[in-house]
Scaffold this motif. Structure first.
Motif, PDB file in Angstrom:
ATOM      1  N   TRP A   1       8.920  90.826  39.324  1.00  0.00           N
ATOM      2  CA  TRP A   1       9.318  90.146  38.093  1.00  0.00           C
ATOM      3  C   TRP A   1      10.070  88.896  38.455  1.00  0.00           C
TER       4      TRP A   1
ATOM      5  N   TRP B   1      13.178  98.484  46.900  1.00  0.00           N
ATOM      6  CA  TRP B   1      13.186  97.327  46.003  1.00  0.00           C
ATOM      7  C   TRP B   1      14.255  96.369  46.476  1.00  0.00           C
TER       8      TRP B   1
ATOM      9  N   ASP C   1      16.707  93.524  44.684  1.00  0.00           N
ATOM     10  CA  ASP C   1      17.157  92.912  43.425  1.00  0.00           C
ATOM     11  C   ASP C   1      18.480  92.157  43.562  1.00  0.00           C
TER      12      ASP C   1
ATOM     13  N   ASP D   1      17.269  87.408  37.340  1.00  0.00           N
ATOM     14  CA  ASP D   1      16.587  88.573  36.754  1.00  0.00           C
ATOM     15  C   ASP D   1      15.375  89.048  37.563  1.00  0.00           C
ATOM     16  N   SER D   2      15.186  88.493  38.757  1.00  0.00           N
ATOM     17  CA  SER D   2      13.976  88.815  39.515  1.00  0.00           C
ATOM     18  C   SER D   2      14.152  90.065  40.389  1.00  0.00           C
ATOM     19  N   SER D   3      13.032  90.669  40.715  1.00  0.00           N
ATOM     20  CA  SER D   3      13.040  91.830  41.625  1.00  0.00           C
ATOM     21  C   SER D   3      11.637  92.035  42.172  1.00  0.00           C
TER      22      SER D   3
ATOM     23  N   ALA E   1       9.438  95.513  44.010  1.00  0.00           N
ATOM     24  CA  ALA E   1       9.525  96.934  44.382  1.00  0.00           C
ATOM     25  C   ALA E   1       8.147  97.414  44.804  1.00  0.00           C
TER      26      ALA E   1
END
Lengths: 281, 281
Positions: A159, A214, A216, A267-269, A271
């Protein structure tokens, strides 16, 4: 055995920060309880780490099983073998850790030499992963375990989703599937169970699971984005990708920039799931 | 609030075995340490379970926080409210658990009434999931937590991949995305972080993670395959899907049979990631 291409920087050093942050805690949690149980019974465990790469997990094994245990790492790439030796020396583990150049399809060991035979993010990049698993089982003692963990790139979620990141994902998946040639590939994680059954391991001897990682936080996202951008900017990968006709140099620049923009967002990540298997011999 | 459609059987009972096997242990592990810490400080915790569905997690909350704690479950579906009440009564938890019909966008509670406000596999099916999160935060006490876990269907991996299962996945993703209408959908899990930031929660108040579940044993695969086959065979879902023009009745039969064949294999599995968020108020 082929090395991991999914997070590899082919520059002066074969090892990125992303490689060197791997430990038993973040990459082997699925079998740690079993490892501790084996060590309770036997403080002189012998461990083999197949495709040990940059050696951070190999060193982590030595620290976890304690000073009476012995760990052998093997890799097909001489540069990685040297790097893994240096890591062991730097960590004061030279007496416990040995690193050799070897082919995972033909391990230079007798049958039943090791208590624990491990591989991580290696089978996905081989054409006959089941043959590597069979070879790992061969050198495992009765009562010992073979443990393997492989990413399933097709499960990756990012994202936000941007065109540059979509192109990147497609390129990496294509490269992995070309390299795996009908064996490993971008859906390796889920195939650990069928591969073990294919070589005749009874289902009752297999423990299969899925884990995830992940990124984040700002710190972790920078590490990830740098490793991904390096892949498409650096000489070897860039040349092969452009020659293949799959992408242009402009595409590769777009991918690298997309990862940098991604890392800068709050707000990015990213996984991804890994398949994990414990085979009892 | 819309109910989960991804694992819903619209037959005589609104609750499948798949729904009723959900507990805090298998669906709330990401916040259990925080819940135990809150309970240490305060044995009279008040918990709200938003979109409580069939009530198995609601009952699990009551058992976990102990007899001095109170749990309120809310759901928009009267049949599910009644089912959840029955579950609480059957488990001997009627004194601790209250279940009400309510809209997650307008919770019938004053500000700051609850210590823990929870939702699971609900936001993915709403058009304005951030508004539900804001409403959950409104009814949370300062010092309390909002906790949410949502599947990310796009991360689902299945082995083996067959045409029937691919069609099924596409249909469910399309249905989820139509229902989410720009909010929730088949990539909800990864969006919990952006949704929380969108409503003004500072990043420092957010703990974001990804977890996974998988089914690989014969018993679990039968439960999963039955729930999936029921979805495409039963009246309501079948009718809506065929009327939409996306699939034919033959497609739906192929999907149901594909899940049954999948469950009968020894080497099959299914796995999916969930996004998980803990917001400290």
């Amino acid at each position: 055995m082929e090395q991991a291409i999914s997070a590899q920087s082919p520059g002066a050093t074969p090892c990125s920060v992303l490689h060197e942050m791997r430990t038993l805690e973040n990459s082997g949690a699925y079998f740690l309880p079993k490892l501790h149980a084996l060590r309770e019974l036997n403080p002189t465990l012998k461990v083999l780490d197949v495709g040990c790469g940059c050696g951070s997990v190999t060193a982590s094994f030595a620290k976890t099983i304690g000073p009476q245990g012995r760990v052998v790492g093997v890799d097909v790439d001489p540069a990685k073998v040297q790097h893994a030796k240096n890591v062991a020396a730097r960590e004061g583990l030279a007496d416990q850790v040995e690193v050799l150049e070897a082919d995972a399809y033909k391990l230079p060991f007798a049958d039943a030499e090791f208590d624990v035979v491990h591989t991580h993010q290696v089978l996905a990049h081989t054409a006959r992963p089941w043959d590597v698993l069979a070879e790992m089982l061969r050198v495992t003692k009765p009562g010992g375990i073979v443990v393997a963990r492989e990413g399933d790139l097709d499960s990756e979620v990012v994202w936000p989703v941007t065109p540059g990141l979509e192109k990147f994902h497609k390129l990496i998946a294509t490269a992995m599937n070309a390299r795996g040639k009908g064996g490993g590939g971008s859906n390796a994680g889920r195939q650990l169970l069928p591969w073990a059954l294919k070589i005749g391991v009874p289902r009752s001897k297999i423990n299969f699971s899925f884990g995830t990682w992940w990124f984040d936080t700002a710190e972790h996202k920078e590490i990830w984005a740098n490793a991904m951008a390096d892949q498409v900017r650096s000489g070897q990968v860039r040349e092969v990708a452009v020659k293949s006709g799959l992408v242009t140099e402009a595409d590769l620049d777009e991918m690298a920039e997309a990862w940098e923009h991604w890392a800068a967002r709050e707000d990015s990540s990213v996984a991804m799931m890994h398949g994990e298997i414990i085979i009892a011999k």
